[in-house]
Design an enzyme around this catalytic site. Structure first.
Site, short mmCIF file in Angstrom:
data_model
loop_
_atom_site.label_atom_id
_atom_site.label_comp_id
_atom_site.label_asym_id
_atom_site.label_seq_id
_atom_site.Cartn_x
_atom_site.Cartn_y
_atom_site.Cartn_z
N GLN A 66 -1.91 -6.67 1.85
CA GLN A 66 -2.09 -5.42 2.58
C GLN A 66 -3.34 -4.73 2.04
OE1 GLN A 66 1.56 -3.05 2.48
NE2 GLN A 66 1.74 -3.18 4.69
N TRP B 224 0.82 -1.21 0.00
CA TRP B 224 0.00 0.00 0.00
C TRP B 224 0.85 1.26 0.00
CZ3 TRP B 224 -3.42 1.49 4.78
CH2 TRP B 224 -2.73 1.34 5.98
N ASP C 216 0.52 -2.91 12.21
CA ASP C 216 1.20 -4.08 12.75
C ASP C 216 0.91 -4.39 14.21
OD1 ASP C 216 2.27 -3.28 10.33
OD2 ASP C 216 4.31 -3.84 10.82
N GLU D 128 7.73 9.02 9.18
CA GLU D 128 6.84 7.89 8.96
C GLU D 128 5.51 8.09 9.68
OE1 GLU D 128 7.02 2.99 9.53
OE2 GLU D 128 8.64 4.27 10.32
#
Length: 435
Positions: free
Chosen positions: A109, A43, A170, A400
């Site tokens: 994903q 993704w 996750d 991130e």
């Protein structure tokens, strides 16, 4: 809001974002960031294509094409594509043993790619758009079919994940109860590499990783048999995030089918949409006031509000009572933090503002939430989400993810999908155009 960023600063960030995209380009595909994630992620690539579309439309199409080159014969598109073996990343191709060319992981994903394909196709006149979309369509159709058949084998209308990584989130608290039952006694010795580069407080724990590897070993040992994984794997949890992303992607795939004249696919896609619209309500948790994950091994629902609950609007789900409560939950969550949107409820005891998906804000999820809010008419909330996203990037850089309490950048730096989100959505030029 990011509309307050002065033009000179905005132009600097536009240029910096484009430079990050180009620096992370590995010749037809991008890596999320150097060293920490040295491969092509599923993704991530879809979001990267959205960013590239602002600077090089041909390169945007190429990103999707290289992603779908790695599709498995059964239709699954893996979440990691190992185009070379890089010692900086664990677990690499030798752990997965996919038997595919190129080597890849054994899980998928959230399928953002169909939505991005439609966005590219409809973006404007381009003589290459029709043939490129037509070439991608059967691959996207097969991938969506894999999700509906192999991750919803009983036709409940909700999509399950067979590994936390399949959700893209996750270490979310959504998975804690189900993962606590995963047997790690046979986990082979391993050495993580992520905590050599990023502070451990920002990453999943050692106990998390032991369970991740145990689940991988089950899939590897059964030869990546999707139905065996669904029926007997150690982890199988219905995920509202994946359910809503796929529902939206199915709607976009249906629009592509109409535009491309793919009439044979229309009935199948409409059936998927109808089943999801009927089944998604089973994920509603009235006590939490949110759509919550549900362990399909024991029926237990998670009890916290994750940001993906708010993707019900992006999915186009029509459920007025739940929508009202869901918006109330979003309003409460935003009142509890400085920056939108925390990945987990800041008022829940499991909230952790810096540890990956247990609290930090992620720009790509913000984009999807903001898009859904705007489409449903919640302009003020959409503006808050979009403005905060721009403010996070202006303040901290292209990280991130970010602490929603302070705005501190965390995880990897010079991150592709954060740069892409800025270019495609959070930059003031887009905010002004849609205001």
């Amino acid at each position: 809001m990011n509309m307050m960023i002065n033009p000179e600063r905005a132009a600097e960030l536009d240029a910096q974002a484009a430079q990050i995209m180009q620096a992370n380009d590995r010749g037809g595909f991008t890596v999320p960031t150097a060293r920490l994630y040295p491969y092509q992620w599923n993704w991530d690539s879809a979001f990267a294509a959205r960013g590239f579309a602002q600077i090089d439309k041909d390169r945007a199409w190429q990103e999707l094409e290289t992603l779908l080159e790695a599709q498995w014969p059964n239709g699954m598109v893996p979440h990691i594509i190992f185009r070379r073996d890089d010692p900086d990343y664990f677990p690499g191709p030798r752990i997965w043993q996919s038997g595919t060319t190129p080597p890849s992981s054994g899980y998928s994903q959230p399928p953002v790619a169909a939505t991005v394909t439609r966005d590219l196709f409809e973006a404007g006149p381009d003589e290459t758009a029709m043939p490129r979309a037509r070439a991608l369509f059967p691959k996207l159709l097969a991938w969506h079919r894999w999700f509906h058949e192999q991750r919803d084998p009983d036709g409940q209308g909700v999509i399950a994940i067979a590994h936390p990584w399949e959700s893209g989130r996750d270490n979310s608290p959504d998975w804690d109860e189900a993962m606590s039952r995963v047997d790690t006694s046979k986990v082979e010795p391993y050495e993580r590499r992520d905590t050599d580069q990023i502070h451990a407080e920002m990453r999943p724990t050692k106990a998390d990783y032991d369970r991740y590897i145990a689940v991988i070993q089950f899939g590897r040992d059964c030869g990546w048999d999707s139905m065996e994984i669904a029926r007997n794997g150690p982890f199988f949890v219905a995920d509202p995030g994946l359910t809503f992303v796929l529902l939206r992607a199915d709607r976009d795939l249906l629009a592509l089918a109409d535009a491309l004249g793919e009439r044979a696919a229309v009935g199948e896609i409409e059936g998927w949409i109808a089943r999801a619209e009927a089944g998604a309500g089973s994920l509603w948790n009235p006590e939490a006031g949110a759509y919550c994950a549900r362990d399909l091994r024991n029926g237990l629902a998670s009890d916290g509000v994750s940001s993906v609950s708010f993707l019900s609007l992006y999915a186009g789900l029509k459920a007025p009572a739940q929508e009202t409560a869901n918006i109330a939950s979003l309003t409460r969550v935003l009142a509890a933090c400085r920056f939108a949107v925390p990945s987990f409820d800041p008022e829940h005891p499991k909230f952790d503002s810096l540890r990956y998906w247990r609290g930090p804000a992620w720009c790509v999820v913000n984009e999807l939430i903001g898009r859904g809010l705007a489409e449903r008419g919640y302009g003020d909330l959409a503006g808050r989400v979009r403005g905060d996203t721009g403010a996070l990037i202006e303040q901290a850089g292209f990280y991130e993810y970010f602490c929603p309490l302070t705005g501190r950048g965390a995880g990897g730096g010079d991150f592709t999908w954060t740069a892409a989100t800025w270019l495609a959505w959070a930059s003031p030029k887009h905010f002004a155009a849609s205001a």
